[in-house]
Scaffold this motif. Structure first.
Motif, PDB file in Angstrom:
ATOM      1  N   PHE A 133      43.386  43.804  34.627  1.00  0.00           N
ATOM      2  CA  PHE A 133      42.376  42.799  34.946  1.00  0.00           C
ATOM      3  C   PHE A 133      41.044  43.423  35.354  1.00  0.00           C
ATOM      4  O   PHE A 133      40.026  42.727  35.396  1.00  0.00           O
ATOM      5  CB  PHE A 133      42.882  41.876  36.054  1.00  0.00           C
ATOM      6  N   ARG A 134      41.029  44.718  35.643  1.00  0.00           N
ATOM      7  CA  ARG A 134      39.780  45.405  35.969  1.00  0.00           C
ATOM      8  C   ARG A 134      39.061  45.909  34.712  1.00  0.00           C
ATOM      9  O   ARG A 134      37.972  46.470  34.815  1.00  0.00           O
ATOM     10  CB  ARG A 134      40.065  46.604  36.884  1.00  0.00           C
ATOM     11  N   ALA A 150      32.469  44.239  40.277  1.00  0.00           N
ATOM     12  CA  ALA A 150      32.380  45.682  40.060  1.00  0.00           C
ATOM     13  C   ALA A 150      32.492  46.452  41.374  1.00  0.00           C
ATOM     14  O   ALA A 150      33.059  47.553  41.423  1.00  0.00           O
ATOM     15  CB  ALA A 150      31.073  46.023  39.349  1.00  0.00           C
ATOM     16  N   SER A 151      31.968  45.885  42.461  1.00  0.00           N
ATOM     17  CA  SER A 151      31.998  46.561  43.760  1.00  0.00           C
ATOM     18  C   SER A 151      33.416  46.686  44.309  1.00  0.00           C
ATOM     19  O   SER A 151      33.668  47.498  45.203  1.00  0.00           O
ATOM     20  CB  SER A 151      31.119  45.809  44.769  1.00  0.00           C
ATOM     21  N   ASP A 152      34.354  45.869  43.796  1.00  0.00           N
ATOM     22  CA  ASP A 152      35.756  46.013  44.191  1.00  0.00           C
ATOM     23  C   ASP A 152      36.433  47.162  43.459  1.00  0.00           C
ATOM     24  O   ASP A 152      37.490  47.638  43.884  1.00  0.00           O
ATOM     25  CB  ASP A 152      36.525  44.721  43.884  1.00  0.00           C
ATOM     26  N   ILE A 153      35.836  47.599  42.357  1.00  0.00           N
ATOM     27  CA  ILE A 153      36.466  48.596  41.483  1.00  0.00           C
ATOM     28  C   ILE A 153      35.934  49.996  41.757  1.00  0.00           C
ATOM     29  O   ILE A 153      36.704  50.965  41.844  1.00  0.00           O
ATOM     30  CB  ILE A 153      36.250  48.204  40.009  1.00  0.00           C
ATOM     31  N   VAL A 353      42.899  50.817  36.542  1.00  0.00           N
ATOM     32  CA  VAL A 353      42.290  49.803  35.676  1.00  0.00           C
ATOM     33  C   VAL A 353      43.283  49.299  34.641  1.00  0.00           C
ATOM     34  O   VAL A 353      43.403  48.093  34.408  1.00  0.00           O
ATOM     35  CB  VAL A 353      41.034  50.379  34.987  1.00  0.00           C
ATOM     36  N   SER A 354      43.987  50.206  34.003  1.00  0.00           N
ATOM     37  CA  SER A 354      44.900  49.861  32.918  1.00  0.00           C
ATOM     38  C   SER A 354      46.063  50.839  32.928  1.00  0.00           C
ATOM     39  O   SER A 354      46.138  51.703  33.794  1.00  0.00           O
ATOM     40  CB  SER A 354      44.175  49.889  31.569  1.00  0.00           C
ATOM     41  N   SER A 355      46.946  50.731  31.945  1.00  0.00           N
ATOM     42  CA  SER A 355      48.116  51.606  31.939  1.00  0.00           C
ATOM     43  C   SER A 355      48.700  51.702  30.543  1.00  0.00           C
ATOM     44  O   SER A 355      48.621  50.756  29.756  1.00  0.00           O
ATOM     45  CB  SER A 355      49.184  51.061  32.887  1.00  0.00           C
ATOM     46  N   HIS A 356      49.308  52.852  30.251  1.00  0.00           N
ATOM     47  CA  HIS A 356      50.177  52.885  29.094  1.00  0.00           C
ATOM     48  C   HIS A 356      51.362  51.960  29.335  1.00  0.00           C
ATOM     49  O   HIS A 356      51.752  51.719  30.476  1.00  0.00           O
ATOM     50  CB  HIS A 356      50.635  54.322  28.816  1.00  0.00           C
ATOM     51  N   ALA A 357      51.930  51.438  28.255  1.00  0.00           N
ATOM     52  CA  ALA A 357      52.851  50.305  28.368  1.00  0.00           C
ATOM     53  C   ALA A 357      54.272  50.690  28.760  1.00  0.00           C
ATOM     54  O   ALA A 357      54.939  49.962  29.484  1.00  0.00           O
ATOM     55  CB  ALA A 357      52.879  49.518  27.063  1.00  0.00           C
ATOM     56  N   ASN A 358      54.769  51.833  28.229  1.00  0.00           N
ATOM     57  CA  ASN A 358      56.151  52.223  28.502  1.00  0.00           C
ATOM     58  C   ASN A 358      57.105  51.052  28.238  1.00  0.00           C
ATOM     59  O   ASN A 358      57.824  50.593  29.135  1.00  0.00           O
ATOM     60  CB  ASN A 358      56.300  52.714  29.946  1.00  0.00           C
TER      61      ASN A 358
END
Length: 363
Positions: A133-134, A150-153, A353-358
């Motif tokens: 979601f980021r 953006a300031s949360d990230i 922010v994100s991830s590989h799915a595995n």
């Protein structure tokens, strides 16, 4: 579903109190029916069309729909125990699209000839991935899911709002469904290059589903899609990528010689930006949507908006890209079975922010 069965489902929802009222916030994930997009409540401080309905401190969005009851029901699809991994190698696509960094792997020797470690340098968006979601904001308001900014990230006030680790702590498991559009297109004389801006409209997905024996409408509207299903659409990118030489991939996919700031030079087949698609993706209440192409939606967008804005920032629905659906498609076609149990384990990285799915499909 027959009209009689549809009326029965609607009656049970109504009499049993299982239907979620739009204005009764926060919503109950265990509800048996949810409002259509056109009936979403107006949420104070949120962009028009936002479905921030799971509570002001929610960080997992539609993963809330993966309740123990739904996961248990999905597990009944496991019949043979066969495992179909859905992950590309970490260095595939090679080179990555959208000017992303190459995967780098170093082996570190800890003790002479007896003990070794791995060192990875990677971009989590460079192979089989979940967009967190980021990753993508609602562009007109520069707002991420559930009001994150953006300031949360990044910066001195960065925090854990909408961090990918929340997904990891909840877990992802449920009923997956594959719409093999690539197979359908080939069987019906629809010729396109997955490395082009071919748009897949809703009505063609309806026909694709029908060819597979699936009514792709939500169960509440008489179809076969259940709340919390995880949708997968095979557009053929992984198949096409495997046919190309590295020189062709550099030219068609990576555009390494072009302006690094111009993402509009990339072209990939994907779901069409249109109202029918938006309504369908919302009203089915998928827990996540997945494609085998670098953008899921047709790239570049044909409208003034991106589907990423709806899926990620307005609805909080996990978005998977570049999943390896080739083995899954072959197995589904062999079994004539397009539903299966799906598991995925995003990385437990605070502020991620994100991830590989595995990810693995289990038959």
């Amino acid at each position: 579903m027959s009209s009689v069965k549809q009326r029965l489902v609607q009656t049970v929802n109504f009499l049993g109190g299982g239907q979620q009222s739009p204005s009764s916030l926060p919503w109950n994930p265990d509800s048996s029916a949810f409002p259509r997009r056109k009936d979403l409540p107006k949420i104070s401080g949120a962009p028009e069309g936002a479905a921030w309905v799971w509570g002001k401190d929610d960080n997992i969005g539609r993963l809330n729909l993966l309740t123990p009851k739904r996961v248990l029901h999905a597990s009944s699809l496991i019949k043979t125990g066969e495992l179909i991994p859905l992950n590309l190698p970490l260095n595939n696509p090679d080179p990555p699209a959208f000017h992303r960094e190459d995967f780098k792997h170093t082996i570190k020797e800890l003790a002479d000839e007896t003990c070794y470690d791995d060192l990875y340098e990677l971009n989590t968006q460079s192979s089989t991935q979940w967009d967190g979601f980021r990753h993508f904001a609602h562009l007109p308001t520069k707002t991420f899911y559930n009001g994150a900014k953006a300031s949360d990230i990044t910066g001195p006030n960065a925090n854990l709002k909408c961090s990918i680790h929340h997904w990891s702590e909840h877990g992802i498991a449920g009923r997956g469904i594959l719409l093999d559009y690539r197979r359908y297109a080939k069987a019906n004389g629809i010729h396109y290059d997955p490395c082009s801006g071919h748009a897949i409209p809703f009505q063609e997905l309806v026909k694709c589903g029908r060819a597979q024996g699936i009514d792709i409408r939500p169960e509440a509207q008489g179809g076969d899609i259940k709340i919390g299903d995880i949708l997968m659409i095979r557009a053929g990118f992984v198949e096409r990528h495997g046919e190309l030489s590295r020189e062709e991939r550099v030219k068609l996919i990576a555009h390494r010689t072009e302006n690094d700031g111009d993402l509009g030079i990339f072209q990939f087949a994907g779901v069409k930006q249109e109202e029918e698609i938006i309504d369908w993706l919302h009203d089915c209440y998928f827990a996540g949507v997945v494609g085998d192409a670098p953008a899921f939606e047709r790239w570049p967008t044909q409208q003034s908006y991106h589907l990423h804005e709806y899926i990620l920032s307005l609805w909080g629905m996990p978005l998977g890209e570049m999943w390896n659906l080739e083995g899954l498609a072959a197995k589904c076609a062999e079994e004539k079975r397009w539903f299966f149990f799906l598991t995925s384990s995003p990385a437990n990285v605070q502020r991620g922010v994100s991830s590989h799915a595995n990810a693995i499909a289990i038959f």
